[in-house]
Design a protein around this motif. Structure first.
Motif, PDB file in Angstrom:
ATOM      1  N   MET A  89      39.172 -15.131 -48.727  1.00 37.43           N
ATOM      2  CA  MET A  89      40.338 -14.112 -48.054  1.00 37.43           C
ATOM      3  C   MET A  89      42.082 -14.375 -48.107  1.00 37.43           C
TER       4      MET A  89
ATOM      5  N   TYR B 258      39.024 -11.440 -39.491  1.00 37.14           N
ATOM      6  CA  TYR B 258      38.913 -11.564 -39.087  1.00 37.14           C
ATOM      7  C   TYR B 258      37.572 -11.915 -37.820  1.00 37.14           C
TER       8      TYR B 258
ATOM      9  N   SER C  15      40.959   0.878 -45.015  1.00 37.57           N
ATOM     10  CA  SER C  15      39.147   1.002 -45.594  1.00 37.57           C
ATOM     11  C   SER C  15      38.390   1.820 -46.420  1.00 37.57           C
TER      12      SER C  15
ATOM     13  N   THR D 263      40.511  -1.113 -40.123  1.00 35.79           N
ATOM     14  CA  THR D 263      38.456  -2.041 -39.959  1.00 35.79           C
ATOM     15  C   THR D 263      37.895  -1.983 -41.361  1.00 35.79           C
TER      16      THR D 263
ATOM     17  N   VAL E 111      44.113 -10.857 -43.255  1.00 35.01           N
ATOM     18  CA  VAL E 111      42.767 -10.122 -43.397  1.00 35.01           C
ATOM     19  C   VAL E 111      42.846 -11.020 -42.632  1.00 35.01           C
TER      20      VAL E 111
ATOM     21  N   MET F 205      34.865 -16.218 -46.670  1.00 30.06           N
ATOM     22  CA  MET F 205      36.653 -15.718 -46.190  1.00 30.06           C
ATOM     23  C   MET F 205      37.368 -17.096 -46.167  1.00 30.06           C
TER      24      MET F 205
ATOM     25  N   LEU G 252      36.348  -7.349 -39.866  1.00 33.09           N
ATOM     26  CA  LEU G 252      37.391  -7.508 -40.689  1.00 33.09           C
ATOM     27  C   LEU G 252      38.846  -6.639 -40.637  1.00 33.09           C
TER      28      LEU G 252
END
Lengths: 405, 405
Positions: A320, A326, A345, A375, A324, A316, A337
């Motif tokens: 990512m 997390y 999502s 999310t 984004v 990530m 996330l």
């Protein structure tokens, strides 16, 4: 005359609804999909050979074997409850076997507590987001959910206080490596939660399902351990739920609830009326497994899951897009996330399964107020580190393409 | 503030009461007591060595072994449901796996049906006497019990008709070797029960827990098998409960409910919310055991229990005074005694345990209207024939002494 099922099924039971997400995720079981969707442990980590030896030892003993196939008491095997009490004592919680009931997984404990303490219209405080299975169990009692927001340290105390001030008297909280966010409460926040509950005479229902799966040294004490009223077997602010589903094997269906004796006494009657008791042989095996395999097996689990978590967070960090964010869990199975506001999502999941061959769980289902459209919950438990990295990279590419649309 | 549990526990849960009889009967577990009190199978008849082999086979298989330790679907294992469907087909009932849900013993099926179809004040028709565990499960929904009398052929149809005419829409019935009386319905009475239910669009909840334990040739068809509407998977007058607790081992906690699909669909959601599913490994073992051991194991059970039943009825014929009457069961585990009106079976139990060292269950608890003070349930399942004879002789002496007082 034909039976009119719609008229016969009572409102409590009609409150149960099938999950669309569950249907969608059936596709995620195909081998070509890299799945972060499951909430299940890695089966490669089950101590299968040890289980074989323990089943063999038990069923080779004429007396213990026959006893393990017979009915047993609704409270659960005294030896198993003693093991749990001893284990709680190590964490600083003083509870004896009369404070413990064995249940069919922690899920049944949620259902039983709901039948004990909830009824239509009664308030229950829920974290936003919270464990979906808890909401499913509670919904059969048709309560009023009072959602409270979380910050990085735990639930926002002003909101918890306001919920109790408005009349709620029970809060369902998961202080350790929460499903779905992976977040944990700080020690200060744990103390503040307890103080707020005590101020109003409210009950904390503490879900400790993931507490053993800590990947960074010592765990913080549970709310149960911090509750000074808890040394009185008949009193206490905290009802705590535990399970062997994450540490031994879910198929044994062995969980437990730890509570003041007036609560346990009523739950034992409910267990007796509801399904008599948890499988005797599974309780015997769980006791043998916990006694023989812990703590070494827990270390094996922690090492394996830590590596998976590191693979997911590493990928990530690497792939990512900046918009984004997390969570960075210190234990458990999940990373949470938060996508850019314009990405739904659920829609992303459909594209992710088709284009990127990656699955996850959209976050909305975990919110009692149906917020959190942007999310998602990612489990790192079942895939191998290489596939975790590949899946995150593919998904990050997809999100980046959507960002640029 | 202190938590006020009395205010927090909801009325449904407060409806559960501890059983005085249960406490009294704890004494019956002492070895010097000849106990006819238990409702449990004879542990000497559990196929222990077969279970050892099956656990060993399953856990020695890397793939099947790990799968048997993992979460599984709420409906229950497809293979096990198929075995049950095939077994039902042999008895003439056409149901497929979508009509079957695996539950934690038949007791959980009772509880789940109660949560689906009962609510405070709704009527449920009960045999007088009826299975105590069913009343315990139903009582959490606080229904109105409508008791109907039984004659030697089954429930009195005029009373069943009157109960439905007055508004009841569900009847809990046990047509085969009922717990507590051991009585079975005749074929004509089965047909009449079904016809009466269909006339009103009422549901029959058929408890088939003991149906395999027949000691005199062919069994009569179940209400499920006789229900011609039952060939439509979405329809049917009968919801039937089954279990492996009497034929394999209660500790597996495996029962099932067979019902029209609209009922099963809602029960599956309830199972998912309630405790997810029945132990995967226990379902795998039950499937292997049923496939491998039936019907030979059933013959072993029938031979053993038939000898015990004959010992009990023989001793009663020889020793009981003429003013004591009792049922002559063709299967199951129980003989039902009716004592002279002036003898209270609770008081008799106290004396029987002290003086005669014999235990049984007073009958009053099996009546939804608390009648039956002079009745008692005798199980012949666990004691050996010689002890059965000795116990009945001692008890008969005690009753004779009371008669002469």
């Amino acid at each position: 005359m034909t039976i009119q099922w719609n008229e016969m099924i009572v409102p409590d039971a009609r409150a149960l609804r099938a999950s669309e997400i569950r249907d969608l995720l059936k596709v995620a079981e195909r081998p070509e999909i890299i799945s972060f969707a499951g909430g299940v442990p890695d089966p490669d980590l089950f101590p299968l050979a040890d289980f074989r030896d323990m089943f063999d030892g038990l069923t080779s003993d004429e007396t213990a074997g026959r006893r393990s196939l017979q009915y047993s008491i609704s409270e659960g095997l005294p030896g198993l409850r003693q093991w749990i009490a001893d284990d709680l004592a190590k964490s600083g919680a003083t509870r004896d076997i009369d404070n413990i009931l064995i249940t069919c997984g922690a899920q049944q404990a949620l259902d039983m507590i709901a039948r004990l303490l909830l009824e239509p219209g009664r308030e229950i405080v829920m974290e936003k987001p919270s464990y979906l299975g808890a909401m499913q169990a509670f919904s059969m009692r048709r309560p009023n959910y009072v959602g409270i927001n979380m910050d990085e340290d735990g639930p926002v105390i002003a909101e918890l206080d306001a919920a109790f001030a408005a009349g709620a008297r029970i809060a369902y909280l998961a202080p350790d490596f929460q499903n779905p966010t992976g977040r944990s409460y700080t020690l200060d926040r744990r103390m503040a939660v307890l103080e707020t509950a005590r101020k109003y005479g409210a009950v904390i229902l503490e879900d400790a399902a993931y507490c053993k799966l800590s990947y960074e040294g010592e765990s913080l004490p549970s709310l149960l351990a911090l509750d000074e009223v808890g040394s009185d077997p008949d009193a206490g602010t905290v009802i705590q739920l535990g399970t062997f589903s994450k540490t031994l094997a879910p198929a044994l269906r062995i969980g437990w609830v730890t509570a003041p004796r007036p609560v346990i006494r009523q739950l034992v009657l409910m267990k007796q009326a509801g399904d008599l008791h948890v499988s005797t042989i599974n309780q015997e095996i769980a006791l043998r497994a916990a006694t023989k395999l812990f703590p070494a097996h827990l270390e094996t689990l922690r090492d394996a899951y830590r590596a998976k978590r590191d693979a997911m967070l590493g990928a990530m960090d690497e792939f990512m897009p900046d918009d984004v964010s997390y969570s960075r869990p210190k234990g458990g199975m999940f990373v949470w996330l938060t996508l850019p506001e314009n990405i739904d999502s659920r829609a992303l999941l459909v594209e992710a399964m088709e284009d990127a061959k990656v699955a996850f769980v959209p976050g909305q289902a975990f919110f009692c107020d149906q917020s959190g459209q942007n999310t998602a919950r990612f489990s790192f438990a079942t895939e191998k580190p290489e596939r975790i990295r590949a899946g995150i990279e593919r998904l990050a590419d997809l999100i980046r393409r959507k960002d640029n649309q």
